[in-house]
Write a protein that holds these residues in place. Structure first.
Motif, PDB file in Angstrom:
ATOM      1  N   UNK A  49       6.510 -14.258   6.922  1.00  0.00           N
ATOM      2  CA  UNK A  49       7.347 -14.416   5.739  1.00  0.00           C
ATOM      3  C   UNK A  49       7.659 -15.902   5.591  1.00  0.00           C
ATOM      4  N   UNK A  50       8.384 -16.266   4.553  1.00  0.00           N
ATOM      5  CA  UNK A  50       8.645 -17.685   4.281  1.00  0.00           C
ATOM      6  C   UNK A  50       9.400 -18.353   5.419  1.00  0.00           C
ATOM      7  N   UNK A  51      10.399 -17.673   5.978  1.00  0.00           N
ATOM      8  CA  UNK A  51      11.182 -18.285   7.056  1.00  0.00           C
ATOM      9  C   UNK A  51      10.312 -18.550   8.286  1.00  0.00           C
ATOM     10  N   UNK A  56       4.773  -8.055  11.608  1.00  0.00           N
ATOM     11  CA  UNK A  56       5.553  -8.911  10.716  1.00  0.00           C
ATOM     12  C   UNK A  56       6.367  -9.897  11.549  1.00  0.00           C
ATOM     13  N   UNK A  57       6.325 -11.166  11.165  1.00  0.00           N
ATOM     14  CA  UNK A  57       7.153 -12.190  11.792  1.00  0.00           C
ATOM     15  C   UNK A  57       8.283 -12.491  10.801  1.00  0.00           C
ATOM     16  N   UNK A  58       9.489 -11.995  11.110  1.00  0.00           N
ATOM     17  CA  UNK A  58      10.613 -12.150  10.183  1.00  0.00           C
ATOM     18  C   UNK A  58      11.934 -11.852  10.885  1.00  0.00           C
ATOM     19  N   UNK A  59      12.976 -12.586  10.518  1.00  0.00           N
ATOM     20  CA  UNK A  59      14.331 -12.317  11.000  1.00  0.00           C
ATOM     21  C   UNK A  59      15.105 -11.412  10.055  1.00  0.00           C
ATOM     22  N   UNK A  60      14.517 -11.046   8.944  1.00  0.00           N
ATOM     23  CA  UNK A  60      15.206 -10.255   7.928  1.00  0.00           C
ATOM     24  C   UNK A  60      15.440  -8.827   8.432  1.00  0.00           C
ATOM     25  N   UNK A  61      16.707  -8.447   8.549  1.00  0.00           N
ATOM     26  CA  UNK A  61      17.055  -7.125   9.083  1.00  0.00           C
ATOM     27  C   UNK A  61      16.610  -5.987   8.170  1.00  0.00           C
ATOM     28  N   UNK A  69      16.344  -8.697  17.367  1.00  0.00           N
ATOM     29  CA  UNK A  69      15.762  -7.635  16.552  1.00  0.00           C
ATOM     30  C   UNK A  69      16.824  -6.578  16.322  1.00  0.00           C
ATOM     31  N   UNK A  70      16.628  -5.761  15.297  1.00  0.00           N
ATOM     32  CA  UNK A  70      17.557  -4.657  15.116  1.00  0.00           C
ATOM     33  C   UNK A  70      17.452  -3.750  16.338  1.00  0.00           C
ATOM     34  N   UNK A  71      18.544  -3.107  16.679  1.00  0.00           N
ATOM     35  CA  UNK A  71      18.547  -2.260  17.863  1.00  0.00           C
ATOM     36  C   UNK A  71      18.251  -0.805  17.543  1.00  0.00           C
ATOM     37  N   UNK A  72      18.420  -0.429  16.274  1.00  0.00           N
ATOM     38  CA  UNK A  72      18.088   0.932  15.878  1.00  0.00           C
ATOM     39  C   UNK A  72      17.887   0.988  14.373  1.00  0.00           C
ATOM     40  N   UNK A  73      17.166   1.990  13.928  1.00  0.00           N
ATOM     41  CA  UNK A  73      16.960   2.230  12.512  1.00  0.00           C
ATOM     42  C   UNK A  73      18.270   2.689  11.887  1.00  0.00           C
TER      43      UNK A  73
END
Length: 123
Positions: free
Chosen positions: A6-8, A90-95, A115-119
């Protein structure tokens, strides 16, 4: 590892040697405006591929189910669609990207934040 940036990821990553193949979408290229990052892009073997309309539609439906659709940009949706089509990480920090990716078993890597810990199913 085959990845989609992604852009970031393009802005904040300096070393791309760890990836076997690097992809992004035309929207991300259009978002990179400054000279430094344009030079960085010219120095890597980057494949610019856009997802199919059917994949985009599928991601929108999934993001609507998860409650993430309103928080995802057009670019985010297209990155998710390409990752799903070509089995890319995917390489992204977007949650919100990570949440949708988690729902449909797309691999993702966070750069700077955890990373997010759960859905999460919103609403």
């Amino acid at each position: 590892m085959k990845v989609v940036l992604d852009t970031s990821a393009i802005i904040y990553l300096n070393d791309f040697w760890m990836f076997d193949e690097i992809f992004t979408i035309s929207d991300v290229i259009n978002e990179v405006k400054d000279r430094t990052n344009k030079l960085k892009l010219s120095g890597i073997n980057l494949k610019v591929v856009d997802p199919t309309e059917s994949s985009i539609k599928e991601i929108k439906e999934i993001a609507k189910e998860t409650g993430d659709l309103e928080k995802l940009s057009r670019t985010d949706i297209r990155i998710l669609a390409l990752a799903k089509e070509d089995e890319l990480t995917i390489i992204s920090d977007d949650y919100n990207i990570q949440n949708v990716a988690e729902k449909i078993d797309i691999n993702y890597v966070s750069l700077f934040s955890s990373k997010i810990t759960k859905f999460i199913q919103w609403g």
